[in-house]
Write a protein that holds these residues in place. Sequence first.
Motif: not given
Length: 462
Positions: A290-302
């Motif tokens: 789920i983390f991998e599917r939601h870059p919009e909710s992650l730190d920009p660098a990540l």
Amino acid sequence: MKLSFHGADLGVTGSCHMLETRNRRILIDCGLLQGSRDLVEDNAEPFGFDPKEIDCVLLTHAHLDHCGRLPLLVKRGFRGIVIATAATFELARLVMLDAAHLQDEEARRRSRRKRRHGEDGGPPPLYTIDDVSSTFERFGTAAEYGKPIEITPGLRATFFDAGHILGSASILVESDEQGSRRSILFSGDIGNTGRPLLRPPSPPDHAEAIVMESTYGDRRHRSFADSIEEFYAAIADAFRRGGNVIIPTFALERAQELLFFLHRGVETNRLPSTVQVFLDSPMAISATEIFERHPESLDPALACLLREGRDPFRVPGLHLARETTESMAINRISGGAIIMAGSGMCTGGRVRHHLRHNLWRKESAVIFVGYAAAGTLARRIIDGAQQVTLFGEEIPVRAHVHTINGFSAHADQQELVAWHSHIQGSRRTFLVHGEERVMKQLAEQLSSGQIEMPHLHQSFDL
Ligand code: ZN
């Protein structure tokens, strides 16, 4: 507007607050009460309002103590919509399904035990998988950070990044009724700044009233950088001794954070490139996806790394164990492995098998990176038990035991005060989600407006 409190009042679990306007009833979170001896009994109590009369639930994040009573709300007649961020919807599905499974297992265990003693079967679970499925049907609009959503004409909600777990939000509700404007901010859980996976909390600039969490309102966290160093050193020592490292892990956020640091440890030569990492938790594996599917909710660098296909969670030598047979195969490894498994407090789950195979070995290490409640196996080991009982066997504790406290997903006192002082115009702050003693210490630090510490089912006119 009327604001009333139906959970996490002078306590840390079961978050549930209700806002009533002239023609709408909105809940903010509907979490499970945890940590007591009888989960079913405590949570089966009436909500303090009629679920049928609720129009909408705004969900701040997917932790069980914020979403875990939603299926019960639906079971008791809620037919409105749930609004949350896309990542929260996905994580909440996982968390609620897991909760239903665990309750089902517990109910079966309990009824077997009772029948052995010639008694009736005992209470049914709070809700079933079917109730959880019905809850999914209530999931409506996915909120985006910073974009107001109109609940009804004159009433809107805006989600702001809370930096606590993936998809977490503080929610500003604004109403415009008969010429009078009102705004109230619900903090949700507020994140710890400077963590690698998420952006820092970014609350709005203005709100007239604030409902604010206070979990760690009395303390300062240790430096995060020191905690990471301690983490790498504990792993390196265990490998030098020829042992394994067992990390009892919470599936959400903590597991992904650890994977990130293991990955970085290998990249920066703090850990050997040959290290074997086992993520032995189906729920943590799903959460990582789920983390991998939601870059919009992650730190920009990540997010950037993910978009380039350089997955920061996939440490070389990572093995994902979904099946029980895969989990059991790990027991044959005597050294050089890092084994992450649930549950975080060792109250159940696969980690107990790994502890059985490693706790008695002085070469191995157990690293605790999360909260361990009193009475749990994790707490007994942390407190220095000489031996523990696992699967009916007495296991001596000879492994090195480390407790690393800097990984908290919650803001500490200083960060809570900074978060609060960022918001202008607040005349009243309602402290929730904390112990009374802790709230009082936080209240002394908050500079502006009137501070309230509501009791369960207490109401206020705004
Ligand atoms: Zn939380």
